[in-house]
Write a protein that holds these residues in place. Sequence first.
Motif, PDB file in Angstrom:
ATOM      1  N   TRP A 355       0.832  -1.204   0.000  1.00 18.01           N
ATOM      2  CA  TRP A 355       0.000   0.000   0.000  1.00 18.01           C
ATOM      3  C   TRP A 355       0.866   1.255   0.000  1.00 18.01           C
ATOM      4  CZ3 TRP A 355      -5.597   0.397   1.549  1.00 18.01           C
ATOM      5  CH2 TRP A 355      -6.275  -0.797   1.279  1.00 18.01           C
ATOM      6  N   GLN A 378      -0.714   1.146  -6.162  1.00 18.99           N
ATOM      7  CA  GLN A 378      -1.432  -0.041  -6.610  1.00 18.99           C
ATOM      8  C   GLN A 378      -2.107  -0.686  -5.393  1.00 18.99           C
ATOM      9  OE1 GLN A 378       2.133  -1.590  -9.002  1.00 18.99           O
ATOM     10  NE2 GLN A 378       0.416  -2.316 -10.242  1.00 18.99           N
ATOM     11  N   CYS A 380      -4.487  -2.599  -3.210  1.00 16.68           N
ATOM     12  CA  CYS A 380      -5.339  -3.738  -3.565  1.00 16.68           C
ATOM     13  C   CYS A 380      -5.498  -4.666  -2.379  1.00 16.68           C
ATOM     14  CB  CYS A 380      -4.733  -4.514  -4.742  1.00 16.68           C
ATOM     15  SG  CYS A 380      -3.132  -5.272  -4.368  1.00 16.68           S
ATOM     16  N   PHE A 395      -7.303  -9.854  -7.714  1.00 12.62           N
ATOM     17  CA  PHE A 395      -6.869  -8.607  -7.096  1.00 12.62           C
ATOM     18  C   PHE A 395      -7.998  -7.586  -7.201  1.00 12.62           C
ATOM     19  CE2 PHE A 395      -2.930 -10.721  -7.623  1.00 12.62           C
ATOM     20  CZ  PHE A 395      -1.990 -10.123  -6.796  1.00 12.62           C
ATOM     21  N   GLU A 396      -8.473  -7.126  -6.048  1.00 12.66           N
ATOM     22  CA  GLU A 396      -9.490  -6.094  -6.031  1.00 12.66           C
ATOM     23  C   GLU A 396      -8.796  -4.739  -5.862  1.00 12.66           C
ATOM     24  OE1 GLU A 396     -12.642  -6.736  -3.294  1.00 12.66           O
ATOM     25  OE2 GLU A 396     -13.250  -8.649  -4.201  1.00 12.66           O
ATOM     26  N   GLU A 397      -8.822  -3.935  -6.915  1.00 12.74           N
ATOM     27  CA  GLU A 397      -8.143  -2.641  -6.893  1.00 12.74           C
ATOM     28  C   GLU A 397      -8.905  -1.637  -6.045  1.00 12.74           C
ATOM     29  OE1 GLU A 397      -6.257   0.673  -9.973  1.00 12.74           O
ATOM     30  OE2 GLU A 397      -7.513  -0.960 -10.729  1.00 12.74           O
ATOM     31  N   GLU A 399      -9.125   2.304  -5.555  1.00  5.94           N
ATOM     32  CA  GLU A 399      -8.746   3.492  -6.310  1.00  5.94           C
ATOM     33  C   GLU A 399      -8.129   4.564  -5.421  1.00  5.94           C
ATOM     34  OE1 GLU A 399     -11.933   4.994  -8.632  1.00  5.94           O
ATOM     35  OE2 GLU A 399     -12.179   3.154  -9.822  1.00  5.94           O
ATOM     36  N   THR A 424      -0.355  -2.142 -13.880  1.00  6.53           N
ATOM     37  CA  THR A 424      -1.629  -2.858 -13.788  1.00  6.53           C
ATOM     38  C   THR A 424      -1.503  -3.991 -12.788  1.00  6.53           C
ATOM     39  OG1 THR A 424      -1.026  -4.318 -15.624  1.00  6.53           O
ATOM     40  CG2 THR A 424      -2.262  -2.319 -16.164  1.00  6.53           C
ATOM     41  N   LEU A 425      -2.634  -4.423 -12.272  1.00  8.07           N
ATOM     42  CA  LEU A 425      -2.664  -5.561 -11.360  1.00  8.07           C
ATOM     43  C   LEU A 425      -2.883  -6.846 -12.155  1.00  8.07           C
ATOM     44  CD1 LEU A 425      -4.840  -3.999  -8.529  1.00  8.07           C
ATOM     45  CD2 LEU A 425      -2.387  -4.504  -8.431  1.00  8.07           C
TER      46      LEU A 425
END
Length: 444
Positions: A355, A378, A380, A395-397, A399, A424-425
């Motif tokens: 994070w 990023q 997530c 992976f839950e992004e 924002e 990108t994830l």
Amino acid sequence: MAADGDDSVHYVISDLHIGGDEQLGEVDFLDELLAFLERLATTDEDAELVINGDAFGLWEFTEVDGPAKFDILTERYPELFEQLRETGDSVPITLLPGNHDNELAAYDEYGERLAEYNVDLVRAESLTRSVGDRTIYFEHGHQRDPNNRFEDFGNPSERPLGYYYNTNVTSRAGRLSERGRFNWLKDVQAVTPTERVPSWLLSKYFYREMNPLLRYAVIPVLLLFNISVLLAVLAGLDVAGIWTMPVETADAILTRLGLVGEAVHFLLVANAAIAGVLVLAGVPLYFILRDVERTVDRFGVFEADLTVDPDEPYAAAAREVFAERPETAVFCYGHTHRPLLNDVEGRLLVNTGTWLKRLHRRDVVAGVLPPVFYPSYQLCAVRIAAEANGVAVEFEEIEKDDPGASEITRTERLLTLGRAPTPTLPDRAVVADADRDPTFESDD
């Protein structure tokens, strides 16, 4: 108690690094973390939250020792701990120590005080959870890194090499960061691999701290350095009478352009002269530095690399775990701060990222100017759940605004035109039965 069973869902986050001296205490993602925890508290799923190491930056506190660091954390981030308490009322929260907060395993008081906020501290190097009829293996990952490995887990007196780097470099950066023109030095903890720190410091000095007039005077010289070296060589050949054609041709063309040609001619001559001096000075300096490097190597001063390979040690560890525990579907770790989802012998190797801010190095389009380090987030949470066709990992992004808008100057953007990163994830993947490879599902 952790959520187990066919319908169990495990959310995993890691490497929050909350806390530290002075500027390191700023948590840029605090609002996003609180919102995630608040949303998780309302889920109807049979869920568990696993914080897979380095929740706190305990190494980065250098003025207090032991559980007294927890007092600072709760005083500095009361809303976070209250939200942990609220979320923990609905969803089990499990915390595994990492290297930066390894001392959580050293004192009983940490476990007792975390329990007051409904956080279950597991004082171990790894843990497993059931998901459907398979299992997930969790570890933070620092034990695969020789610079951050603990030989005596839970010993508060053990100090791996990474501890000294963080207390002497990262923490000091947090104390000094506000002295700069911009508050950037605290981001040293986002620089990976560690060997890039000198390059990053040079970059931030050049684009942020250097006197603007000096910077804009130097940029044309460095941007055209390669061309200027060529011009200096051609000028030398012209003076020596060996090859005069290139210089004579260029002079003839520039003469036709009038004042514009004179200005260009002056700039090229000045750049060539400066480049020539730099090359003449650089040649002997190069050989001196080579000799110094060889001498240092003979004495073995830098025998240990600061950075572990970000992938292979963990792939090897996953293969061992999968061989010893065939029921394991997912090997989940953190530590390297790089989101990853790979197939390893039909199972999944997952890194939950960080994070913290991440920095992406980009070289300039020409010349010998310092590289540019683009920041990004990023954020997530990795969701691992049993489905009808296997174990799904996605992976839950979460924002967050792009920090580059305020941290990257126009000069840096122009010098790296077309090279800005687009992080990108990983795509979603599913581990089916043991004789089938995982399937990856792209969002595109």
